[in-house]
Design a protein around this motif. Sequence first.
Motif: not given
Length: 602
Positions: A207-212, A506-515, A517-521
């Motif tokens: 939520d913080v990443a979305r609102l910043m 490498l897949n991990t780095a791609q995943q954590i950079q996808n904010n 996706m985290y918002e939707n989940v």
Amino acid sequence: MNDFIQFWAQHTPIFSILIPALTAFLLVLLGNPGSGALAQDWRQPWRRGISFVSSILGLLTAVSYLIFASSGQISVYNLGEWAAPFGIVLVLDQLSAFMLVLTYGLAVPIMWYASKEWDERGRYFHAMFHFLLMGLCGAFLTGDLFNLFVFFEILLMASYVLLLHGQGKARFQLGVHYVTINLLASALFLIGLGLIYGSVGSLNMADVARLMPLLEHDQHRLAVAGGLLLFVVFGIKAAMLPVGFWLPKTYAVAATPVAALFTIMTKVGIYAILRVNGTVFDDEVSRQILQNWLLPIGLITSVYGVIGAIGAERLRRFVGFMILSSIGTILIAISLFSTQAWAAGLYYLVHSTLAGAAFYLLCGWITSQRVEFKDHFKIAPQMKQHKTVALTYFIIALMMAGLPPFSGFLGKVFILQATSSSPHQLLIILTVLAVSLLSIIAMTRVGFILFWRASKPEDNPETIAFKAYQALPAEAPKRNDTAIYILLAGLLAYMACAAPIYQYVLNTAQQIQNNVMYENVLLKKDEHGEIISVQPFDPENLPETKYGGETADPNAHLIPQLIAPETLDGEHISEYKKRQILQQKLEEESAADAQLKPMEAQ
């Protein structure tokens, strides 16, 4: 069986926290007669058995999490069934699963080694060991910034006790320094959280990443300031310069298994920098500030660490400086802010942790065979196991210096490859290569003093020196050498499986950079597709509790979408709140009907 699998999947992230937590409480309830009587206490075998079985269970759980997360799925656990950002959530993704496996992969051999004799030197060793694991697992799994603070405090309180394990004046003195530094960091942590919550209105990471990016200028500046305070706190935990001078001396006085376990502690700080400052505060201003500071900090930390190692006078401090240098190398990778660089940094992080732990265990082995000389860099009689110890040292030295074909070399190659798009590529390459060269020089110096220049043992039976030498142990402390071999075998397997592991990180780095996706989940949406949140923050909108009176809530109609139906129908939702929910729902339906009637008339 299907019910068990469903239950496991439903409650997945919480088990890694509950296992060490319940184990620690059980060990405390088991009682303790005192450190002087532990060896004769009938409960000691029970403590060791419970502790080791729990560690194995934690490792199996972490591996199952890794298998689950490797498919790219993200598991969210809503504590109290309240969805984010109103409730605290645990998030299991590829990064958290990766760190959990590293934590337990390190904890199991160290626990097995410490359970032979080391755990008899102080009370509540096993309980504090598992409280530390609880804090580590919680820090890696939480999706809430305040909960991150809570788990930091849990692992720090356990580390305070473990640092003093075995007692001693030096441990007490440096323990006071360690506690003072971390109390200051905790205060800064709370101030940073206050700035973030006061300006953003939320502490959930997604939520913080979305609102910043949506904040007004003044609020945004306050939130950025809070994020930078957290960066300082995480830097203290990670022991980066200029706030990392405490590490070499502090770890040098810790008991051998404790020092080995503490190699994961600095990685919590690095994890937090990556997770919070790298992805949550991902707006342009925060990223620019972090990029401007993180690269020079990483370069300076790396160089300072290896120079400190060259000038060290004790083996344990030498290892601490080498770990400090490796922390700088990881920070260099994070500062590049690319998927490839972050993957390289994560790969090198595991190598640094396991190699540092093996080196600290080797310090215990060497100290036991030099007795009065301990781990000081002084010419001493040749160790009775000098060939075996020298060979073990040589392998660890090659790994820590980053020479081929070991995982340290591969990690540095991955980092250098990731600099292709950086404007500072030449500086980074020269620094990494220079640090590697200086590491070789430092390792050579230590090996020369400990092994090459070691004097021949006295062979005259009538001398005191001969009797003193004969009294030295002819074998390593129980389980010490085996624990080292287990860690080295893990590093060799890590090197052999470099290709699939690098693909995973490498897949991990791609995943954590996808904010997004985290918002939707993590975050819920209303019937209009808008994310349910508390922005803008209204300080007058006080929370209502069952016993806290009746407070009008303009957002009551959103509650059914945030909690389970069973919770909504339960006794903890007040009747007044339920009437508000029903009333607002009826008003919305009436408004919708009023809009439809003119359309039907047409």
